[in-house]
Write a protein that holds these residues in place. Sequence first.
Motif, PDB file in Angstrom:
ATOM      1  N   VAL A  43      23.120 -23.496 -16.885  1.00 21.64           N
ATOM      2  CA  VAL A  43      22.858 -23.883 -15.452  1.00 21.64           C
ATOM      3  C   VAL A  43      24.299 -24.305 -14.826  1.00 21.64           C
ATOM      4  O   VAL A  43      24.873 -25.439 -15.359  1.00 21.64           O
ATOM      5  CB  VAL A  43      21.750 -25.089 -15.263  1.00 21.64           C
ATOM      6  N   MET A  45      25.863 -25.371 -12.536  1.00 21.04           N
ATOM      7  CA  MET A  45      26.333 -26.770 -11.752  1.00 21.04           C
ATOM      8  C   MET A  45      26.524 -27.817 -12.735  1.00 21.04           C
ATOM      9  O   MET A  45      27.034 -28.858 -12.240  1.00 21.04           O
ATOM     10  CB  MET A  45      25.148 -27.163 -10.574  1.00 21.04           C
ATOM     11  N   ALA A 120      21.491 -33.969  -4.019  1.00 24.48           N
ATOM     12  CA  ALA A 120      20.538 -33.649  -4.928  1.00 24.48           C
ATOM     13  C   ALA A 120      21.484 -33.225  -6.182  1.00 24.48           C
ATOM     14  O   ALA A 120      20.775 -33.895  -7.245  1.00 24.48           O
ATOM     15  CB  ALA A 120      19.782 -32.549  -4.441  1.00 24.48           C
TER      16      ALA A 120
ATOM     17  N   ASP B  98      13.354 -37.249  -7.492  1.00 15.88           N
ATOM     18  CA  ASP B  98      12.805 -35.974  -6.947  1.00 15.88           C
ATOM     19  C   ASP B  98      12.646 -36.221  -5.702  1.00 15.88           C
ATOM     20  O   ASP B  98      12.958 -35.347  -4.750  1.00 15.88           O
ATOM     21  CB  ASP B  98      11.409 -35.552  -7.550  1.00 15.88           C
ATOM     22  N   VAL B 100      14.238 -38.018  -3.511  1.00 20.28           N
ATOM     23  CA  VAL B 100      15.470 -37.941  -2.769  1.00 20.28           C
ATOM     24  C   VAL B 100      15.851 -36.608  -2.771  1.00 20.28           C
ATOM     25  O   VAL B 100      16.416 -35.959  -1.860  1.00 20.28           O
ATOM     26  CB  VAL B 100      16.383 -39.101  -3.550  1.00 20.28           C
ATOM     27  N   VAL B 101      15.714 -35.905  -4.129  1.00 22.09           N
ATOM     28  CA  VAL B 101      16.445 -34.551  -4.238  1.00 22.09           C
ATOM     29  C   VAL B 101      15.618 -33.653  -3.253  1.00 22.09           C
ATOM     30  O   VAL B 101      16.336 -32.807  -2.581  1.00 22.09           O
ATOM     31  CB  VAL B 101      16.238 -34.141  -5.445  1.00 22.09           C
ATOM     32  N   ALA B 157      16.346 -33.189 -16.451  1.00 18.99           N
ATOM     33  CA  ALA B 157      17.366 -33.177 -15.372  1.00 18.99           C
ATOM     34  C   ALA B 157      17.836 -31.743 -15.201  1.00 18.99           C
ATOM     35  O   ALA B 157      18.060 -31.058 -14.118  1.00 18.99           O
ATOM     36  CB  ALA B 157      18.572 -34.136 -15.848  1.00 18.99           C
ATOM     37  N   GLU B 158      18.348 -31.124 -16.234  1.00 20.84           N
ATOM     38  CA  GLU B 158      18.946 -29.792 -16.420  1.00 20.84           C
ATOM     39  C   GLU B 158      18.007 -28.838 -15.680  1.00 20.84           C
ATOM     40  O   GLU B 158      18.259 -28.016 -14.883  1.00 20.84           O
ATOM     41  CB  GLU B 158      19.138 -29.492 -17.776  1.00 20.84           C
ATOM     42  N   GLU B 160      15.830 -29.482 -13.465  1.00 19.05           N
ATOM     43  CA  GLU B 160      15.796 -29.604 -11.902  1.00 19.05           C
ATOM     44  C   GLU B 160      17.052 -29.195 -11.187  1.00 19.05           C
ATOM     45  O   GLU B 160      17.039 -28.485 -10.186  1.00 19.05           O
ATOM     46  CB  GLU B 160      15.861 -31.314 -11.781  1.00 19.05           C
ATOM     47  N   VAL B 161      18.206 -29.320 -12.046  1.00 17.82           N
ATOM     48  CA  VAL B 161      19.367 -28.632 -11.290  1.00 17.82           C
ATOM     49  C   VAL B 161      19.479 -27.125 -11.320  1.00 17.82           C
ATOM     50  O   VAL B 161      19.526 -26.444 -10.334  1.00 17.82           O
ATOM     51  CB  VAL B 161      20.690 -29.043 -12.203  1.00 17.82           C
ATOM     52  N   PHE B 162      18.582 -26.538 -12.439  1.00 17.65           N
ATOM     53  CA  PHE B 162      18.424 -25.204 -12.354  1.00 17.65           C
ATOM     54  C   PHE B 162      17.580 -24.612 -11.151  1.00 17.65           C
ATOM     55  O   PHE B 162      17.927 -23.802 -10.478  1.00 17.65           O
ATOM     56  CB  PHE B 162      17.869 -24.630 -13.529  1.00 17.65           C
ATOM     57  N   LEU B 164      17.168 -26.183  -8.249  1.00 16.53           N
ATOM     58  CA  LEU B 164      17.868 -26.211  -7.112  1.00 16.53           C
ATOM     59  C   LEU B 164      19.123 -25.195  -7.134  1.00 16.53           C
ATOM     60  O   LEU B 164      18.847 -24.744  -5.688  1.00 16.53           O
ATOM     61  CB  LEU B 164      18.749 -27.579  -7.342  1.00 16.53           C
ATOM     62  N   SER B 165      19.522 -24.960  -8.044  1.00 14.13           N
ATOM     63  CA  SER B 165      20.460 -23.792  -7.927  1.00 14.13           C
ATOM     64  C   SER B 165      19.798 -22.220  -7.574  1.00 14.13           C
ATOM     65  O   SER B 165      20.732 -21.444  -7.120  1.00 14.13           O
ATOM     66  CB  SER B 165      21.361 -23.532  -9.107  1.00 14.13           C
ATOM     67  N   GLU B 179      11.381 -20.940 -17.160  1.00 13.34           N
ATOM     68  CA  GLU B 179      12.388 -22.006 -17.749  1.00 13.34           C
ATOM     69  C   GLU B 179      12.644 -23.257 -16.987  1.00 13.34           C
ATOM     70  O   GLU B 179      12.377 -24.360 -17.492  1.00 13.34           O
ATOM     71  CB  GLU B 179      13.738 -21.438 -17.513  1.00 13.34           C
TER      72      GLU B 179
END
Lengths: 338, 338
Positions: A43, A45, A120, B98, B100-101, B157-158, B160-162, B164-165, B179
């Motif tokens: 990932v 980022m 985020a 979440d 906030v995100v 966390a990883e 959630e970043v994925f 987001l991306s 995933e």
Amino acid sequence: MSTLEATASKITDQPIIDQLIEHTCAEMEEVNKLLLSRVGSHVEMVPQISNYLISAGGKRLRPMLTVAAALMFAPKDQQHISYAAAIEFMHTATLLHDDVVDESDKRRGQQAPRKIWGNAASVLVGDFLLGQAFMMMVEAGNLEALGILSRSAAIIAEGEVFQLSIAKDFNTKIDDYFEVVKAKTAALFEAATEVGAMAGGANSAERAALKTYGAQLGIAFQLVDDALDYGGMSGTIGKNVGDDLREGKMTLPILHALQNAADADAQFVRDNLGDQGANQATVEKVVGILLSCGALKTTLNRAREHANLAKAALEPLATRNGAQILIEIADYCVERAA
Amino acid sequence: MSTLEATASKITDQPIIDQLIEHTCAEMEEVNKLLLSRVGSHVEMVPQISNYLISAGGKRLRPMLTVAAALMFAPKDQQHISYAAAIEFMHTATLLHDDVVDESDKRRGQQAPRKIWGNAASVLVGDFLLGQAFMMMVEAGNLEALGILSRSAAIIAEGEVFQLSIAKDFNTKIDDYFEVVKAKTAALFEAATEVGAMAGGANSAERAALKTYGAQLGIAFQLVDDALDYGGMSGTIGKNVGDDLREGKMTLPILHALQNAADADAQFVRDNLGDQGANQATVEKVVGILLSCGALKTTLNRAREHANLAKAALEPLATRNGAQILIEIADYCVERAA
């Protein structure tokens, strides 16, 4: 002066922070390798944001303190490396979250990650690094050290919530301020030196000494930071000066001025505290007030007191490997604001 | 029907979620006490925000799963209570971050904490709860369980970043979606049942079975949530329907529609995905498209497959205390979207 003399004098005069860097450099190379190996993720980022902050540097003071604390004794395995890396990840996670909390635009002299990747991503990558920090601690296999780090994670967050809740609150007491400082900054310094001592195999008195050293150094460090936010003793208006004013932070320089400045001056500070749009002229006038009422001097005197307590804590260990460097680092932390 | 018959039939017909609540209620009372005792702080916002979410309820499914997993075996001390509380704190921390995100306005049917106390407090109280979760795990004293929880914190966390991306990314593959689901949701369900089994003294095969059960149940749960975000099978437009559309989330209903809906319909979905101002009429039209191209049915069929895998994992343990409840909970997780 001959070249030889110049070299000798250069070594003696070497700034103490450079001596700390040199003293811990072999171990810090291992720490850096570990940090880089633990931010890997497909990932994109995740390594992007982590590396952005990690390579932007900062001095890595906290993990160096962990390593230096361990080197005063006899670190056997790689625990001090893991602990130092975990401390740096916790610190980096805190920076990511703080930028979101403070709505900061800058971090370590460059754009804050949240300005590039958004709030985020900053929140989530901070969470990722916190998870990684705990994983490294678990792998190091010492429950007691894990307890120290998880406790400081909770204390740091609690302290930051407290700081948030007293922003722009004119009833804030100086004790409240010191509570914030101890929690948001000193707790991690304290954990850094305490787990370092543990990894070195220190006995309980030695460990307590390093813990006190870290806590007092952390308080001194934050007091100086809070003075520097208004230009320090010189009142020099650098690029980040006035951030705390705009954020309405009840730091010691402000609390001192509210109590001690002339009425009109105190009123001016009160009127402009928390004004996000405060301009350069306003900041300069506030800095002038803080200088003339002795607020910056008082703040730095308090920092000096805590730096002295840090040094005193290490006195019984003064002959240990590298102890003199840690003792002088306490002076350095105060003098950077002179 | 006599009163007695009515009572008997009521017990038999008791919804399975109520049976789970009843089965775990003595232990969950201990868990709740522990949760409340660990959010204490003189910093008022800490208990305020924590209690706001904790008392708002939600079903506490995850900690109940930890307790139920432990009860299948023979939990000796209070480890399962500590683990369950830690799981709930981790979940609550995730909810706070979440919101906030996702910039959410609602959480658990009421205003999201960030709408009342702000983003900054939500980030920091989330961090506090994460620190507390790890402290409780340290106190429980099992390094292996700590490893499982810290690893899932990083994975969540990883994931959630994925997520987001890949928001609004039309190249997202169905594998990418799975995933995200495995990381952001299934990882905590999996940890919940695995540490529960550990606390109960399960052997390694039993522990693996519970771990698989949790992971598959978590996948089913998230698939159903993603279908419910578009009204589920009935396409009922409730209050939160369309949130994922507005946030541009590449969930299975959307991915299916982009591949299978008529060209004009797929284009309509593409055009409106990630439009934060999408109105009721737009959401209704998208829901209509998802229903007619079979996207919601497909999503729920996939959820059913994973629920069946969860049930199959528990088959060898079917005679264990409370195993039937966990088996039927898998059906419940899917049927709530019917």
